[in-house]
Design a protein around this motif. Structure first.
Motif, short mmCIF file in Angstrom:
data_model
loop_
_atom_site.label_atom_id
_atom_site.label_comp_id
_atom_site.label_asym_id
_atom_site.label_seq_id
_atom_site.Cartn_x
_atom_site.Cartn_y
_atom_site.Cartn_z
N PHE A 57 0.85 -1.19 0.00
CA PHE A 57 0.00 0.00 0.00
C PHE A 57 0.88 1.24 0.00
CE2 PHE A 57 -2.56 -3.22 2.17
CZ PHE A 57 -3.77 -3.11 1.49
N GLU A 58 0.44 2.29 -0.69
CA GLU A 58 1.12 3.58 -0.56
C GLU A 58 0.33 4.44 0.42
OE1 GLU A 58 1.80 5.93 -4.11
OE2 GLU A 58 2.78 7.52 -2.94
N ALA A 59 1.02 4.98 1.41
CA ALA A 59 0.39 5.88 2.38
C ALA A 59 0.40 7.30 1.83
CB ALA A 59 1.15 5.83 3.71
N ILE A 113 5.93 5.00 2.12
CA ILE A 113 5.70 6.39 2.48
C ILE A 113 6.54 7.28 1.58
CG2 ILE A 113 5.08 5.96 4.89
CD1 ILE A 113 7.95 6.61 5.66
N ASN A 114 6.06 8.50 1.37
CA ASN A 114 6.79 9.46 0.55
C ASN A 114 7.71 10.30 1.43
OD1 ASN A 114 5.43 9.34 -2.30
ND2 ASN A 114 3.75 9.25 -0.82
N LEU A 115 8.96 10.43 1.04
CA LEU A 115 9.89 11.28 1.78
C LEU A 115 10.32 12.46 0.91
CD1 LEU A 115 12.40 8.94 3.72
CD2 LEU A 115 10.23 9.88 4.50
N ILE A 145 10.21 3.23 1.12
CA ILE A 145 10.18 4.68 0.98
C ILE A 145 10.21 5.07 -0.49
CG2 ILE A 145 11.24 5.08 3.25
CD1 ILE A 145 13.73 5.93 1.78
N GLU A 146 9.50 6.14 -0.79
CA GLU A 146 9.45 6.66 -2.15
C GLU A 146 10.14 8.01 -2.17
OE1 GLU A 146 5.52 6.53 -3.90
OE2 GLU A 146 5.21 4.45 -3.26
N ILE A 147 11.09 8.13 -3.07
CA ILE A 147 11.82 9.39 -3.20
C ILE A 147 11.72 9.85 -4.65
CG2 ILE A 147 13.46 8.91 -1.34
CD1 ILE A 147 15.46 8.05 -3.56
N LEU A 175 11.99 4.84 -6.68
CA LEU A 175 12.11 6.16 -7.29
C LEU A 175 10.74 6.52 -7.86
CD1 LEU A 175 14.04 8.49 -8.14
CD2 LEU A 175 14.13 7.35 -10.38
N ASP A 176 10.18 7.60 -7.31
CA ASP A 176 8.82 8.03 -7.65
C ASP A 176 8.84 8.96 -8.87
OD1 ASP A 176 6.11 8.26 -7.31
OD2 ASP A 176 6.21 9.19 -5.33
N ASP A 177 7.69 9.08 -9.51
CA ASP A 177 7.48 10.09 -10.57
C ASP A 177 8.48 9.95 -11.71
OD1 ASP A 177 5.55 10.96 -8.86
OD2 ASP A 177 6.58 12.79 -8.24
N ILE A 196 11.21 1.41 -9.72
CA ILE A 196 10.84 2.75 -10.18
C ILE A 196 9.33 2.81 -10.37
CG2 ILE A 196 13.07 3.09 -11.36
CD1 ILE A 196 11.40 2.96 -13.99
N LYS A 197 8.78 3.97 -10.12
CA LYS A 197 7.36 4.18 -10.34
C LYS A 197 7.19 5.09 -11.55
CE LYS A 197 4.56 4.11 -6.87
NZ LYS A 197 3.78 4.49 -5.65
N LEU A 198 6.62 4.53 -12.61
CA LEU A 198 6.40 5.30 -13.83
C LEU A 198 5.28 6.29 -13.57
CD1 LEU A 198 6.30 2.44 -16.51
CD2 LEU A 198 8.26 3.88 -15.88
N THR A 231 3.50 0.90 -12.35
CA THR A 231 2.84 1.93 -13.18
C THR A 231 1.80 2.64 -12.34
OG1 THR A 231 3.14 0.55 -15.13
CG2 THR A 231 1.59 2.40 -15.31
N GLU A 232 1.89 3.97 -12.31
CA GLU A 232 0.95 4.78 -11.53
C GLU A 232 -0.19 5.27 -12.41
OE1 GLU A 232 3.08 7.22 -8.15
OE2 GLU A 232 3.55 8.04 -10.11
N GLY A 233 -1.30 5.57 -11.78
CA GLY A 233 -2.40 6.23 -12.48
C GLY A 233 -3.11 5.36 -13.50
#
Ligand code: C2E
Ligand code: CA
Ligand code: CA
Ligand code: CA
Length: 275
Positions: A57-59, A113-115, A145-147, A175-177, A196-198, A231-233
């Motif tokens: 899960f992403e918080a 979690i996002n940092l 952690i997502e950075i 690695l986010d975004d 990585i998160k696309l 893959t996001e979204g």
């Protein structure tokens, strides 16, 4: 002409004042939320493409009883330095939630979690995270952690060092975004990351039939670096199918679920999204 010029100036001035007031209001809302513990984490499931089961899960942070979006309040928290206490609250709350779910006997699923970059300038970050994990008896592999690549904009070597210490604890790093900003594949070779998160915008750009092949090649390249791909979204079933064929290991998006409250999460722990 003179008059309209003056009016335009006044108009611009008013807009600036409005922006300034918004900022002050948001800063006040953040301070108040900190004082009253009015922050709240929502959780969005991330689905394992191969099985259809939830893999983590992403918080995502919210202010209770307030609908300003994190897109708005996170930048202000960063500017004012409030992101440090807020970020600590997020770390603690997420770890606490993991321990509560474990106590209730749910199968263990990691929470990410996002940092913010600023949090890495806090010399006690790693100690804080490891202490919280210990206090709640949570296995570090359950915390991710997502950075973003902005994290590496300054003090690159120190940042890499901190991330390596977190990895040594067992914390997973994403690695986010990816696909926004300057992200180049070259970047991926020096960052101590696991996934990585696309970004949704990158997915949108390459989801068409004519270009989905490029997405497949990109994912193959990332796999070649031993990294997993999220893959996001993902909003539509057709996107799900195409990203699955393109090789995305994990999928996240409104198609499966919006970010939801902790009590809602308990109902979907064992849900399969391919049934
Ligand atoms: P993000 O880390 O890229 O998080 C993903 C955002 O996309 C979330 O927005 C999520 O609700 C949204 N989203 C998920 N699925 C879909 C979809 O299918 N379609 C669309 N259009 N959007 C989707 P949210 O929760 O508003 O958060 C926005 C950003 O605020 C996050 O982007 C992250 O950068 C930041 N943020 C949120 N919580 C925290 C936090 O605790 N700490 C820090 N530093 N930043 C946070
Ligand atoms: Ca994120
Ligand atoms: Ca993201
Ligand atoms: Ca984003």
């Amino acid at each position: 002409a003179k008059k309209s010029g003056k009016n335009r100036y006044l108009f611009f001035d008013e807009k600036m004042k409005e922006k300034f007031n918004d900022k002050i209001n948001i800063e006040n809302a953040l301070r108040k939320a900190l004082r009253n513990e009015d922050f709240l984490l929502l959780y969005q499931p991330i689905i394992e493409t191969r099985t259809g089961y939830i893999s983590s899960f992403e918080a995502l942070l919210r202010i209770r009883g307030n609908d300003i979006s994190p897109e708005e309040f996170i930048p202000i928290a960063e500017e004012t330095g409030l992101i440090l206490p807020i970020g600590k609250w997020v770390i603690k709350e997420a770890v606490k939630q993991i321990s509560i779910w474990a106590e209730k006997g749910h199968r263990p699923l990691p929470v990410s979690i996002n940092l913010s970059p600023r949090q890495f300038y806090d010399a006690s970050l790693v100690e804080y995270i490891s202490k919280i994990l210990e206090d709640y008896g949570v296995d570090p592999s359950l915390l991710e952690i997502e950075i973003t690549e902005n994290t590496f904009a300054e003090k690159k070597h120190e940042i890499i060092n901190i991330l390596n210490r977190l990895k040594a604890l067992g914390v997973v790093i994403s690695l986010d975004d990816f696909g926004t900003g300057y992200s180049s594949l070259n970047y991926l070779t020096f960052m101590p990351i696991d996934k990585i998160k696309l970004d949704k915008s990158l997915k949108d750009k390459f989801i068409e039939l004519e270009s989905i092949k490029i997405m497949g090649r990109l994912i193959a390249l990332v796999h070649g670096l031993n990294l997993k791909v999220v893959t996001e979204g993902v909003e539509e079933i057709e996107e799900f199918k195409r990203m699955k064929r393109a090789g995305s290991d994990y999928l996240q998006g409104y198609l499966f679920s919006k970010p939801i409250k902790q009590e809602e999460v308990e109902k979907i722990f064992n849900k399969n999204y391919m049934d």
